[in-house]
Design a protein around this motif. Sequence first.
Motif, PDB file in Angstrom:
ATOM      1  N   VAL A  71       0.856  -1.190   0.000  1.00  0.00           N
ATOM      2  CA  VAL A  71       0.000   0.000   0.000  1.00  0.00           C
ATOM      3  C   VAL A  71       0.890   1.238   0.000  1.00  0.00           C
ATOM      4  CG1 VAL A  71      -1.761   1.305   1.253  1.00  0.00           C
ATOM      5  CG2 VAL A  71      -1.862  -1.189   1.224  1.00  0.00           C
ATOM      6  N   LEU A  72       0.668   2.093  -0.997  1.00  0.00           N
ATOM      7  CA  LEU A  72       1.354   3.382  -1.071  1.00  0.00           C
ATOM      8  C   LEU A  72       0.511   4.383  -0.292  1.00  0.00           C
ATOM      9  CD1 LEU A  72       3.388   5.459  -2.234  1.00  0.00           C
ATOM     10  CD2 LEU A  72       1.945   5.542  -4.278  1.00  0.00           C
ATOM     11  N   LEU A  73       1.102   5.010   0.718  1.00  0.00           N
ATOM     12  CA  LEU A  73       0.390   5.954   1.582  1.00  0.00           C
ATOM     13  C   LEU A  73       1.054   7.318   1.472  1.00  0.00           C
ATOM     14  CD1 LEU A  73      -1.640   6.591   3.866  1.00  0.00           C
ATOM     15  CD2 LEU A  73       0.106   5.829   5.473  1.00  0.00           C
ATOM     16  N   ILE A  74       0.255   8.330   1.124  1.00  0.00           N
ATOM     17  CA  ILE A  74       0.747   9.693   1.008  1.00  0.00           C
ATOM     18  C   ILE A  74      -0.034  10.547   2.002  1.00  0.00           C
ATOM     19  CG2 ILE A  74       1.100  11.663  -0.525  1.00  0.00           C
ATOM     20  CD1 ILE A  74       0.477   8.994  -2.590  1.00  0.00           C
ATOM     21  N   ARG A  75       0.693  11.198   2.892  1.00  0.00           N
ATOM     22  CA  ARG A  75       0.069  12.070   3.896  1.00  0.00           C
ATOM     23  C   ARG A  75       0.629  13.477   3.727  1.00  0.00           C
ATOM     24  NH1 ARG A  75       1.279   7.841   8.197  1.00  0.00           N
ATOM     25  NH2 ARG A  75      -0.673   6.746   8.427  1.00  0.00           N
ATOM     26  N   GLY A  76      -0.243  14.433   3.900  1.00  0.00           N
ATOM     27  CA  GLY A  76       0.166  15.828   3.912  1.00  0.00           C
ATOM     28  C   GLY A  76      -0.366  16.493   5.158  1.00  0.00           C
ATOM     29  N   GLU A  77       0.519  17.153   5.886  1.00  0.00           N
ATOM     30  CA  GLU A  77       0.098  17.849   7.100  1.00  0.00           C
ATOM     31  C   GLU A  77       0.666  19.254   7.053  1.00  0.00           C
ATOM     32  OE1 GLU A  77      -0.099  17.251  11.898  1.00  0.00           O
ATOM     33  OE2 GLU A  77       0.361  15.550  10.605  1.00  0.00           O
ATOM     34  N   LYS A  78      -0.215  20.222   6.964  1.00  0.00           N
ATOM     35  CA  LYS A  78       0.182  21.615   6.855  1.00  0.00           C
ATOM     36  C   LYS A  78       0.628  22.126   8.213  1.00  0.00           C
ATOM     37  CE  LYS A  78       0.325  24.810   3.784  1.00  0.00           C
ATOM     38  NZ  LYS A  78       1.621  24.911   3.216  1.00  0.00           N
ATOM     39  N   VAL A 108       8.048   1.819  -5.769  1.00  0.00           N
ATOM     40  CA  VAL A 108       8.204   3.260  -5.923  1.00  0.00           C
ATOM     41  C   VAL A 108       9.672   3.532  -6.241  1.00  0.00           C
ATOM     42  CG1 VAL A 108       8.071   5.492  -4.756  1.00  0.00           C
ATOM     43  CG2 VAL A 108       6.317   3.754  -4.331  1.00  0.00           C
ATOM     44  N   THR A 109       9.909   4.268  -7.321  1.00  0.00           N
ATOM     45  CA  THR A 109      11.286   4.555  -7.720  1.00  0.00           C
ATOM     46  C   THR A 109      11.688   5.999  -7.457  1.00  0.00           C
ATOM     47  OG1 THR A 109      10.602   5.022  -9.991  1.00  0.00           O
ATOM     48  CG2 THR A 109      11.297   2.755  -9.481  1.00  0.00           C
ATOM     49  N   GLY A 116       3.547  22.557  -7.454  1.00  0.00           N
ATOM     50  CA  GLY A 116       2.338  22.134  -6.747  1.00  0.00           C
ATOM     51  C   GLY A 116       1.838  20.751  -7.110  1.00  0.00           C
ATOM     52  N   LEU A 117       2.603  20.025  -7.923  1.00  0.00           N
ATOM     53  CA  LEU A 117       2.236  18.662  -8.302  1.00  0.00           C
ATOM     54  C   LEU A 117       3.256  17.682  -7.739  1.00  0.00           C
ATOM     55  CD1 LEU A 117       1.186  19.164 -12.030  1.00  0.00           C
ATOM     56  CD2 LEU A 117      -0.318  18.902 -10.049  1.00  0.00           C
ATOM     57  N   LEU A 118       2.778  16.714  -6.977  1.00  0.00           N
ATOM     58  CA  LEU A 118       3.622  15.644  -6.448  1.00  0.00           C
ATOM     59  C   LEU A 118       3.490  14.459  -7.391  1.00  0.00           C
ATOM     60  CD1 LEU A 118       5.343  14.360  -4.172  1.00  0.00           C
ATOM     61  CD2 LEU A 118       3.178  13.643  -3.129  1.00  0.00           C
ATOM     62  N   THR A 119       4.590  14.048  -8.003  1.00  0.00           N
ATOM     63  CA  THR A 119       4.581  12.917  -8.929  1.00  0.00           C
ATOM     64  C   THR A 119       5.390  11.785  -8.334  1.00  0.00           C
ATOM     65  OG1 THR A 119       4.377  14.400 -10.824  1.00  0.00           O
ATOM     66  CG2 THR A 119       5.098  12.150 -11.276  1.00  0.00           C
ATOM     67  N   ILE A 120       4.746  10.630  -8.199  1.00  0.00           N
ATOM     68  CA  ILE A 120       5.384   9.439  -7.660  1.00  0.00           C
ATOM     69  C   ILE A 120       5.545   8.452  -8.798  1.00  0.00           C
ATOM     70  CG2 ILE A 120       5.198   7.567  -5.992  1.00  0.00           C
ATOM     71  CD1 ILE A 120       3.441   9.558  -4.344  1.00  0.00           C
ATOM     72  N   SER A 121       6.780   8.067  -9.078  1.00  0.00           N
ATOM     73  CA  SER A 121       7.081   7.139 -10.175  1.00  0.00           C
ATOM     74  C   SER A 121       7.078   5.713  -9.650  1.00  0.00           C
ATOM     75  CB  SER A 121       8.441   7.463 -10.780  1.00  0.00           C
ATOM     76  OG  SER A 121       8.458   8.787 -11.259  1.00  0.00           O
ATOM     77  N   LEU A 122       6.434   4.832 -10.402  1.00  0.00           N
ATOM     78  CA  LEU A 122       6.317   3.423 -10.032  1.00  0.00           C
ATOM     79  C   LEU A 122       6.865   2.557 -11.152  1.00  0.00           C
ATOM     80  CD1 LEU A 122       2.628   3.665  -8.815  1.00  0.00           C
ATOM     81  CD2 LEU A 122       4.642   3.664  -7.370  1.00  0.00           C
TER      82      LEU A 122
END
Length: 157
Positions: A71-78, A108-109, A116-122
Amino acid sequence: MNSIDLTPLYRSSVGFDRLANMLDNASRSETSAATFPPYNIEILDDNRYAVTLAVAGFSDAEIDIQVERGVLLIRGEKEKSGERKFLHQGIANRTFERKFNLADHVNVTAADLCDGLLTISLLKEIPEAMKPQKIAINGAAKSSDVLEHQVSDSKAA
């Protein structure tokens, strides 16, 4: 929402319990999932994918990316930076969490944050042991050996 009956799958398959759990979790999370942040999932080629999230206003220090048990988990906390008064606040400035189930052998590589764009390469990396193997036919047997084998099999019947 109606659940999916996977009984036919269980009659002819072994080891697909994880698939059933993923389908069940996906159906539960879709009904309760927030729409923030918006995201895209792209197929770049046969073995490469990219997940892009719109995370305007977040810095890389405010975003946490983890992979655990497929499971890929992405969290953002301001981070709170004092009290600000807005006449209008259209830019989402809230904590978020997004989960993506990864197929077996998808890793995930890289992760990049730009404009403003988060790109995760797989990358899907199938181990050599699981790739199809070509089996050479041994041509050393004489045709008389094969004929004797066929004759002895027919006599036994």
